[in-house]
Design a protein around this motif. Structure first.
Motif, PDB file in Angstrom:
ATOM      1  N   ASN A   4       0.641  -1.531   0.070  1.00 22.03           N
ATOM      2  CA  ASN A   4      -0.270  -0.382  -0.009  1.00 22.03           C
ATOM      3  C   ASN A   4       0.995   1.360  -0.319  1.00 22.03           C
ATOM      4  OD1 ASN A   4      -2.731  -0.785  -0.108  1.00 22.03           O
ATOM      5  ND2 ASN A   4      -2.780  -1.736   2.368  1.00 22.03           N
ATOM      6  N   ILE A   5       2.592   0.950   1.329  1.00 23.03           N
ATOM      7  CA  ILE A   5       2.623   2.438   1.145  1.00 23.03           C
ATOM      8  C   ILE A   5       3.693   3.071  -0.711  1.00 23.03           C
ATOM      9  CG2 ILE A   5       4.886   3.308   1.649  1.00 23.03           C
ATOM     10  CD1 ILE A   5       2.654   3.748   3.780  1.00 23.03           C
ATOM     11  N   PHE A   6       4.157   1.966  -1.315  1.00 22.44           N
ATOM     12  CA  PHE A   6       4.426   1.416  -2.188  1.00 22.44           C
ATOM     13  C   PHE A   6       4.018   2.035  -3.796  1.00 22.44           C
ATOM     14  CE2 PHE A   6       5.596   0.087  -6.628  1.00 22.44           C
ATOM     15  CZ  PHE A   6       6.923   0.158  -7.067  1.00 22.44           C
ATOM     16  N   LYS A   7       2.085   2.100  -3.555  1.00 24.34           N
ATOM     17  CA  LYS A   7       0.962   1.893  -4.879  1.00 24.34           C
ATOM     18  C   LYS A   7       1.127   3.512  -4.832  1.00 24.34           C
ATOM     19  CE  LYS A   7      -1.324  -2.120  -5.151  1.00 24.34           C
ATOM     20  NZ  LYS A   7      -1.745  -2.992  -5.054  1.00 24.34           N
ATOM     21  N   ILE A   8       1.029   4.152  -2.939  1.00 25.13           N
ATOM     22  CA  ILE A   8       1.069   5.429  -2.565  1.00 25.13           C
ATOM     23  C   ILE A   8       1.532   6.097  -3.589  1.00 25.13           C
ATOM     24  CG2 ILE A   8       0.264   7.160  -0.622  1.00 25.13           C
ATOM     25  CD1 ILE A   8      -1.280   4.782   0.504  1.00 25.13           C
ATOM     26  N   CYS A   9       2.644   5.918  -2.988  1.00 22.40           N
ATOM     27  CA  CYS A   9       4.161   6.814  -3.493  1.00 22.40           C
ATOM     28  C   CYS A   9       4.363   6.910  -4.599  1.00 22.40           C
ATOM     29  CB  CYS A   9       5.661   6.100  -2.730  1.00 22.40           C
ATOM     30  SG  CYS A   9       5.530   6.419  -1.292  1.00 22.40           S
ATOM     31  N   LYS A  10       3.905   5.717  -5.589  1.00 22.31           N
ATOM     32  CA  LYS A  10       4.320   5.449  -6.775  1.00 22.31           C
ATOM     33  C   LYS A  10       2.987   6.772  -7.809  1.00 22.31           C
ATOM     34  CE  LYS A  10       4.807   2.604 -10.326  1.00 22.31           C
ATOM     35  NZ  LYS A  10       6.534   2.620 -10.484  1.00 22.31           N
ATOM     36  N   LYS A  11       2.399   6.974  -7.006  1.00 21.15           N
ATOM     37  CA  LYS A  11       1.073   7.637  -7.836  1.00 21.15           C
ATOM     38  C   LYS A  11       1.804   9.770  -7.500  1.00 21.15           C
ATOM     39  CE  LYS A  11      -3.236   7.559  -4.992  1.00 21.15           C
ATOM     40  NZ  LYS A  11      -3.884   7.823  -4.704  1.00 21.15           N
ATOM     41  N   TYR A  12       2.105   9.622  -6.454  1.00 20.36           N
ATOM     42  CA  TYR A  12       2.894  10.822  -7.108  1.00 20.36           C
ATOM     43  C   TYR A  12       4.643  11.926  -7.234  1.00 20.36           C
ATOM     44  CZ  TYR A  12      -1.614  11.592  -3.910  1.00 20.36           C
ATOM     45  OH  TYR A  12      -2.930  11.253  -3.320  1.00 20.36           O
ATOM     46  N   LEU A  13       5.553  10.211  -6.702  1.00 24.61           N
ATOM     47  CA  LEU A  13       6.365  10.466  -7.694  1.00 24.61           C
ATOM     48  C   LEU A  13       6.599   9.352  -8.232  1.00 24.61           C
ATOM     49  CD1 LEU A  13       7.900  11.039  -3.561  1.00 24.61           C
ATOM     50  CD2 LEU A  13       7.272  12.803  -5.086  1.00 24.61           C
ATOM     51  N   VAL A  14       8.762   9.158  -8.466  1.00 24.53           N
ATOM     52  CA  VAL A  14       9.131   8.825  -9.309  1.00 24.53           C
ATOM     53  C   VAL A  14       9.165   7.133  -8.193  1.00 24.53           C
ATOM     54  CG1 VAL A  14      10.644   8.658 -11.627  1.00 24.53           C
ATOM     55  CG2 VAL A  14       8.582   9.507 -10.870  1.00 24.53           C
ATOM     56  N   HIS A  15       9.710   6.140  -8.055  1.00 28.20           N
ATOM     57  CA  HIS A  15      10.497   5.228  -7.588  1.00 28.20           C
ATOM     58  C   HIS A  15      11.319   5.325  -8.378  1.00 28.20           C
ATOM     59  CE1 HIS A  15      10.865   0.459  -7.455  1.00 28.20           C
ATOM     60  NE2 HIS A  15      10.899   1.547  -5.753  1.00 28.20           N
ATOM     61  N   ILE A  16      12.985   5.200  -7.667  1.00 35.85           N
ATOM     62  CA  ILE A  16      14.067   5.439  -7.228  1.00 35.85           C
ATOM     63  C   ILE A  16      14.472   4.399  -7.641  1.00 35.85           C
ATOM     64  CG2 ILE A  16      16.353   6.691  -7.628  1.00 35.85           C
ATOM     65  CD1 ILE A  16      14.039   8.352  -9.296  1.00 35.85           C
ATOM     66  N   GLN A  17      14.670   3.874  -5.834  1.00 31.90           N
ATOM     67  CA  GLN A  17      15.443   2.054  -5.482  1.00 31.90           C
ATOM     68  C   GLN A  17      14.584   1.714  -4.286  1.00 31.90           C
ATOM     69  OE1 GLN A  17      19.172   2.897  -3.667  1.00 31.90           O
ATOM     70  NE2 GLN A  17      19.614   2.331  -5.985  1.00 31.90           N
ATOM     71  N   LYS A  18      14.612   0.751  -4.631  1.00 30.38           N
ATOM     72  CA  LYS A  18      13.689   0.103  -3.235  1.00 30.38           C
ATOM     73  C   LYS A  18      12.179   0.574  -2.695  1.00 30.38           C
ATOM     74  CE  LYS A  18      16.572  -3.475  -3.065  1.00 30.38           C
ATOM     75  NZ  LYS A  18      17.309  -4.647  -2.045  1.00 30.38           N
ATOM     76  N   SER A  19      12.891   1.254  -1.899  1.00 32.09           N
ATOM     77  CA  SER A  19      11.619   2.156  -0.625  1.00 32.09           C
ATOM     78  C   SER A  19      12.207   3.826  -1.101  1.00 32.09           C
ATOM     79  CB  SER A  19      11.895   1.445   0.500  1.00 32.09           C
ATOM     80  OG  SER A  19      12.491   1.630   1.063  1.00 32.09           O
TER      81      SER A  19
END
Length: 92
Positions: A21-36
């Motif tokens: 859930n944390i990953f999905k929420i963060c991906k809505k607003y920012l770019v995934h760079i590395q693990k967390s």
């Protein structure tokens, strides 16, 4: 504003669901760079939305989220060690 967000979820029986859930929420607003780790431009309104959405899942006694903000990415120096994978680059 430009933001780098890092999160750490305690590894227990609830952590897989919380991490997803944390990953999905963060991906809505920012770019995934590395693990967390996420980064990118974000408005103040979206920052408040992100914080509110994450607040539902972050367990204050077990997990943590750290954000680093700057006026713009241009005020941030990046130094890659190892594999360079700049997913936020605007140059192709």
């Amino acid at each position: 504003m430009y933001m780098i967000l890092v999160y750490d979820i305690l590894n227990d029986k609830e952590s897989p669901k919380i991490s997803r859930n944390i990953f999905k929420i963060c991906k809505k607003y920012l770019v995934h760079i590395q693990k967390s780790v996420f980064e990118g431009d974000i408005t103040q309104l979206n920052y408040m939305k992100l914080k509110k959405e994450l607040g539902v899942y972050i367990r204050k006694d077990k997990d943590s989220v750290i954000t680093f903000t700057s006026r713009s990415e241009k005020w941030l120096d990046k130094d890659f060690w190892g594999i360079e994978d700049d997913k936020t680059s605007n140059f192709f």
